[in-house]
Enzyme design. Structure first.
Site, PDB file in Angstrom:
ATOM      1  N   ARG A  18       0.811  -1.217   0.000  1.00 56.96           N
ATOM      2  CA  ARG A  18       0.000   0.000   0.000  1.00 56.96           C
ATOM      3  C   ARG A  18       0.848   1.271   0.000  1.00 56.96           C
ATOM      4  O   ARG A  18       0.348   2.352  -0.247  1.00 56.96           O
ATOM      5  CB  ARG A  18      -0.918  -0.023   1.235  1.00 56.96           C
ATOM      6  CG  ARG A  18      -1.925   1.115   1.325  1.00 56.96           C
ATOM      7  CD  ARG A  18      -3.006   0.995   0.266  1.00 56.96           C
ATOM      8  NE  ARG A  18      -3.950   2.089   0.388  1.00 56.96           N
ATOM      9  CZ  ARG A  18      -5.121   2.018   1.029  1.00 56.96           C
ATOM     10  NH1 ARG A  18      -5.480   0.876   1.615  1.00 56.96           N
ATOM     11  NH2 ARG A  18      -5.924   3.050   1.093  1.00 56.96           N
ATOM     12  N   HIS A  43      14.160 -11.785   6.591  1.00 57.20           N
ATOM     13  CA  HIS A  43      14.812 -12.440   5.459  1.00 57.20           C
ATOM     14  C   HIS A  43      14.778 -11.473   4.278  1.00 57.20           C
ATOM     15  O   HIS A  43      13.913 -11.571   3.400  1.00 57.20           O
ATOM     16  CB  HIS A  43      14.093 -13.740   5.118  1.00 57.20           C
ATOM     17  CG  HIS A  43      14.815 -14.599   4.116  1.00 57.20           C
ATOM     18  ND1 HIS A  43      14.797 -15.971   4.153  1.00 57.20           N
ATOM     19  CD2 HIS A  43      15.581 -14.281   3.037  1.00 57.20           C
ATOM     20  CE1 HIS A  43      15.509 -16.451   3.153  1.00 57.20           C
ATOM     21  NE2 HIS A  43      15.987 -15.431   2.454  1.00 57.20           N
ATOM     22  N   GLU A  70      18.202 -13.822   7.949  1.00 60.06           N
ATOM     23  CA  GLU A  70      18.339 -14.950   7.034  1.00 60.06           C
ATOM     24  C   GLU A  70      18.615 -14.459   5.626  1.00 60.06           C
ATOM     25  O   GLU A  70      18.159 -13.378   5.232  1.00 60.06           O
ATOM     26  CB  GLU A  70      17.043 -15.769   6.991  1.00 60.06           C
ATOM     27  CG  GLU A  70      16.600 -16.339   8.301  1.00 60.06           C
ATOM     28  CD  GLU A  70      15.302 -17.111   8.175  1.00 60.06           C
ATOM     29  OE1 GLU A  70      15.014 -17.917   9.072  1.00 60.06           O
ATOM     30  OE2 GLU A  70      14.566 -16.910   7.190  1.00 60.06           O
ATOM     31  N   THR A 100       9.735 -18.189  -1.760  1.00 56.03           N
ATOM     32  CA  THR A 100      10.133 -18.523  -0.393  1.00 56.03           C
ATOM     33  C   THR A 100      11.214 -19.587  -0.471  1.00 56.03           C
ATOM     34  O   THR A 100      11.451 -20.159  -1.542  1.00 56.03           O
ATOM     35  CB  THR A 100       8.920 -19.012   0.433  1.00 56.03           C
ATOM     36  OG1 THR A 100       9.329 -19.181   1.802  1.00 56.03           O
ATOM     37  CG2 THR A 100       8.374 -20.320  -0.108  1.00 56.03           C
ATOM     38  N   HIS A 190       9.999 -23.298   8.763  1.00 59.01           N
ATOM     39  CA  HIS A 190       9.303 -23.341   7.482  1.00 59.01           C
ATOM     40  C   HIS A 190       8.029 -24.180   7.598  1.00 59.01           C
ATOM     41  O   HIS A 190       8.079 -25.398   7.760  1.00 59.01           O
ATOM     42  CB  HIS A 190      10.154 -23.885   6.324  1.00 59.01           C
ATOM     43  CG  HIS A 190       9.707 -23.348   4.992  1.00 59.01           C
ATOM     44  ND1 HIS A 190      10.206 -22.182   4.456  1.00 59.01           N
ATOM     45  CD2 HIS A 190       8.778 -23.785   4.126  1.00 59.01           C
ATOM     46  CE1 HIS A 190       9.609 -21.936   3.295  1.00 59.01           C
ATOM     47  NE2 HIS A 190       8.729 -22.901   3.072  1.00 59.01           N
ATOM     48  N   HIS A 214       5.027 -16.887   8.259  1.00 60.07           N
ATOM     49  CA  HIS A 214       3.795 -16.907   7.464  1.00 60.07           C
ATOM     50  C   HIS A 214       2.613 -17.462   8.253  1.00 60.07           C
ATOM     51  O   HIS A 214       1.546 -16.844   8.318  1.00 60.07           O
ATOM     52  CB  HIS A 214       4.006 -17.736   6.196  1.00 60.07           C
ATOM     53  CG  HIS A 214       2.811 -17.779   5.297  1.00 60.07           C
ATOM     54  ND1 HIS A 214       2.471 -16.741   4.455  1.00 60.07           N
ATOM     55  CD2 HIS A 214       1.852 -18.727   5.136  1.00 60.07           C
ATOM     56  CE1 HIS A 214       1.368 -17.059   3.798  1.00 60.07           C
ATOM     57  NE2 HIS A 214       0.972 -18.257   4.197  1.00 60.07           N
TER      58      HIS A 214
END
Length: 237
Positions: A18, A43, A70, A100, A190, A214
């Site tokens: 945005r 990351h 990372e 990813t 992950h 996530h």
């Protein structure tokens, strides 16, 4: 207790979509720590599509827990990490255009490269971790690089666990045990989530840290949605 490091990449993604500074990445990182989170992970990628390199600098003075950066140790990333000096750097072999992370290092093929990179970070008192698949040879290779820790790539476990296959934990448990015997600390990350994290933790010996982004941010949206909708309704009465 296994430490929880929260990856805030998704907060940056939402902000960047945005423009402006909503949500405020710095405030979110402060809040996560105030809520009990024991680390902040970022990351940054070369295209800066979520975390920007400037974010890494801006977060440094406010991360009072552990700060984990990372990424693939290309020259620009190495320069960033050496400038910021986080608690830990996690080396991930992701391509520049990767959505990813999708694989761990071949620590045998890339041993000399990893050894050189890790040596540079350790000279600067930065703890090092290597992102690896749960394969015995890769753990052995990681030990030869001088890394302080490995981060087990847990996508396969999460995928199989969701199908009801609890045996998918076995290679992770074996590799964690092997790493500990070799004197390497064990991290993981992950696709770990509220659904699978307790089972994973219970079965991985010596698990020091998980890095979750996530799933945690997505779960926060769902679990907080009712509260926010009702706050709006209250203000509209």
């Amino acid at each position: 207790m296994t430490k929880l490091s929260v990856n805030v990449n998704k907060i940056a993604t939402l902000r960047n979509s945005r423009g402006g500074n909503t949500p405020n990445l710095i405030q979110v990182a402060k809040d996560i720590q105030n809520f009990g989170g024991q680390g902040i992970t970022i990351h940054p990628r070369p295209d800066q599509r979520h975390i920007r390199y400037q974010d890494a600098h801006d977060l440094k003075p406010i991360v009072e827990t552990e700060y984990n950066i990372e990424g693939n140790p290309i020259p620009k990333f190495m320069e960033l990490v050496l400038e910021v000096k986080p608690t830990q750097v996690t080396l991930v072999p992701d391509a520049e255009d990767a959505i990813t992370s999708n694989a761990g290092w071949d620590t045998i093929k890339h041993k000399d490269f990893l050894k050189e990179v890790i040596s540079e970070f350790k000279k600067n008192d930065i703890r090092t971790s290597i992102f690896v698949d749960p394969v015995a040879e890769m753990i052995e290779g990681a030990a030869l690089t001088g890394a302080d820790r490995i981060e087990l790539y847990t996508e396969d476990f999460a995928s199989e666990y969701a199908k009801g296959n609890k045996n998918a934990i076995e290679p992770y448990a074996l590799c964690a045990k092997q790493a500990t015997e070799l004197g390497i600390g064990v991290n993981a990350g992950h696709d770990l989530s509220l659904d699978n994290i307790a089972f994973f933790k219970e079965n991985i010996p010596g698990l020091l840290e998980v890095s979750i982004g996530h799933a945690l941010i997505s779960e926060s949206i769902y679990l907080g949605l009712e509260n926010v909708v009702n706050m709006y309704l209250h203000r509209l009465k």
